[in-house]
Motif scaffolding. Structure first.
Motif: not given
Length: 137
Positions: A32-42, A92-102
């Motif tokens: 899992a990457g940082p994005f997925d980890d943040v979603v899991a923490a939320l 999670l309803v929306h996500q995007g970005g490459d070098n930065s993610r939201f």
């Protein structure tokens, strides 16, 4: 005899492919990457999980009150928020970005519903969480 050997050979090859597929699946699940980890923490209201990705300075907006905090201050603010707002669900309803993610999602807590947005930015070789917003719905 040839038929028996052929059937055994096919069974062995089938077993080998099944084993490889299972191994590949377990790798997908554990990576899992940082994005997925943040979603899991939320989803859990896990401050420690969020804190591990906080940047040195983080902008936090809670119900219209926005400020920039040090990593240590941000962790205290988040602990306070999640102690008062126990998370029941986060979608999670929306996500995007490459070098930065939201990411943007809907959070249901014991004391209200929030529209949550977060931003991860590449800093050095890692992704850091530099903005969190919890807006009343």
């Amino acid at each position: 005899m040839k038929k028996l050997l052929m059937v055994l050979g096919i069974m062995l090859l089938g077993g080998a492919f099944t084993t490889q597929k299972l191994s590949a699946r377990s790798i997908e699940i554990t990576v899992a990457g940082p994005f997925d980890d943040v979603v899991a923490a939320l989803k859990k209201g896990d401050v420690s999980g969020l804190a591990s990705y906080l940047d040195n300075n983080v902008e936090i907006n809670i119900a219209g009150k926005s400020n920039s905090y040090s990593k240590a201050q941000a962790e205290i603010i988040l602990k306070d928020f999640f102690s008062k707002n126990q998370v029941k669900s986060f979608e999670l309803v929306h996500q995007g970005g490459d070098n930065s993610r939201f990411g943007i999602g809907n959070m249901t807590t014991g004391s209200g519903n929030y529209r949550v947005s977060f931003f991860l930015q590449k800093k050095g070789g890692t992704m850091v969480l530099n903005e969190l917003r919890f807006e009343n719905k």
